[in-house]
Design an enzyme around this catalytic site. Sequence first.
Site, short mmCIF file in Angstrom:
data_model
loop_
_atom_site.label_atom_id
_atom_site.label_comp_id
_atom_site.label_asym_id
_atom_site.label_seq_id
_atom_site.Cartn_x
_atom_site.Cartn_y
_atom_site.Cartn_z
N LYS A 22 0.83 -1.21 0.00
CA LYS A 22 0.00 0.00 0.00
C LYS A 22 0.86 1.27 0.00
CE LYS A 22 -2.57 0.46 3.54
NZ LYS A 22 -3.59 0.65 4.59
N ARG A 136 10.55 -14.68 4.60
CA ARG A 136 11.64 -13.71 4.49
C ARG A 136 12.68 -13.88 5.60
NH1 ARG A 136 7.94 -8.32 3.72
NH2 ARG A 136 7.59 -8.74 5.93
N ARG A 170 12.19 -11.68 11.31
CA ARG A 170 11.39 -10.82 12.19
C ARG A 170 10.44 -11.69 13.01
NH1 ARG A 170 9.34 -5.34 9.71
NH2 ARG A 170 7.66 -5.99 11.05
N ARG A 181 -2.86 -11.61 11.25
CA ARG A 181 -2.98 -10.21 10.81
C ARG A 181 -3.94 -10.10 9.62
NH1 ARG A 181 2.91 -9.46 11.33
NH2 ARG A 181 3.20 -9.46 9.08
#
Length: 227
Positions: A22, A136, A170, A181
Site C-alpha cells: 500500500k 523472508r 522478524r 494479521r
Amino acid sequence: MDGQTITTAPVLILLGPPGAGKGTQARMLEDRFGFVQLSTGDLLRAAVANGTAAGREAKAVMEAGGLVSDDIVIAILRDRLAEPDTARGVILDGFPRTTVQAQALDALLAETGQQIDAAISLDVDDAAMVTRISGRFTCGGCGEGYHDSFKQPAEAGVCDKCGGTEMKRRADDTAETVASRLDAYHAQTAPLIDYYEKKGALARIDAMGAIDDIAAGLGAIVTKATA
Ligand SMILES: [Zn+2]
C-alpha cells in the site's frame, strides 16, 4: 483554519492488508497524480504539533490514555483538507476503519457537495501472502534479503554477499502471525468493502502481481474514477 473550505479535489481511499504494498502504491499515486497521502497517524501528529483546536483536543485525550474519537479525527481531517497542498487530491490511508467513520467522512465531503471518488481495495491471496512474508529472512551481517521459497543463498545458511552465517527473521513474520494479521484485516475491512460496493465506489485490484503492473492498474482506476 476556520472559514476555509475543504478541497474539492479527488478523494480516494486505499484499502489493503499489511504486506500488500500500500505504501509503495500510495507514493506512486503521489508522484503520478500529485495527490497527498494522509494517514491517520500523520494527521494526528501534525494536528497536535500545530496546536490546532482539534489537535489540542486529541492531545488531551491521548495524554489521558484514551482513544481519539471519530469526531476529533473528522475535525482534524476537515482542517487538513482545507490546506492548499491537497488541491490535486488526497489518498486516505487508515481512515475510515469502520462504517460509522465512513458515514462521517461522507457527511464531511457532502459539506462541499463531494463524495468519495473511489475506495480501492488491494486484494491479496492470503495463502500466497503468508508464504511471501513468513519466508523472508536477512543476513545479520550485511542486511541482504533472502526468502525460503524464492531466494535461498547458494550455500544454505551462508550469505552470498558477505559470507555471514547469522540469518535473522522478524519475530512477527511467522506464518501464524501473518495469517492472524490477515484475518484481522479482513474482519475489520469487510463491512467497509461492502459499504463502498453498495455506493458503487469500490474498485478492486489484484495486489499479488509485479509492482509495476499493480501501479498501472491502479493508475487506470484512478484516471477513470477522477475523470
Ligand atoms: Zn551478508
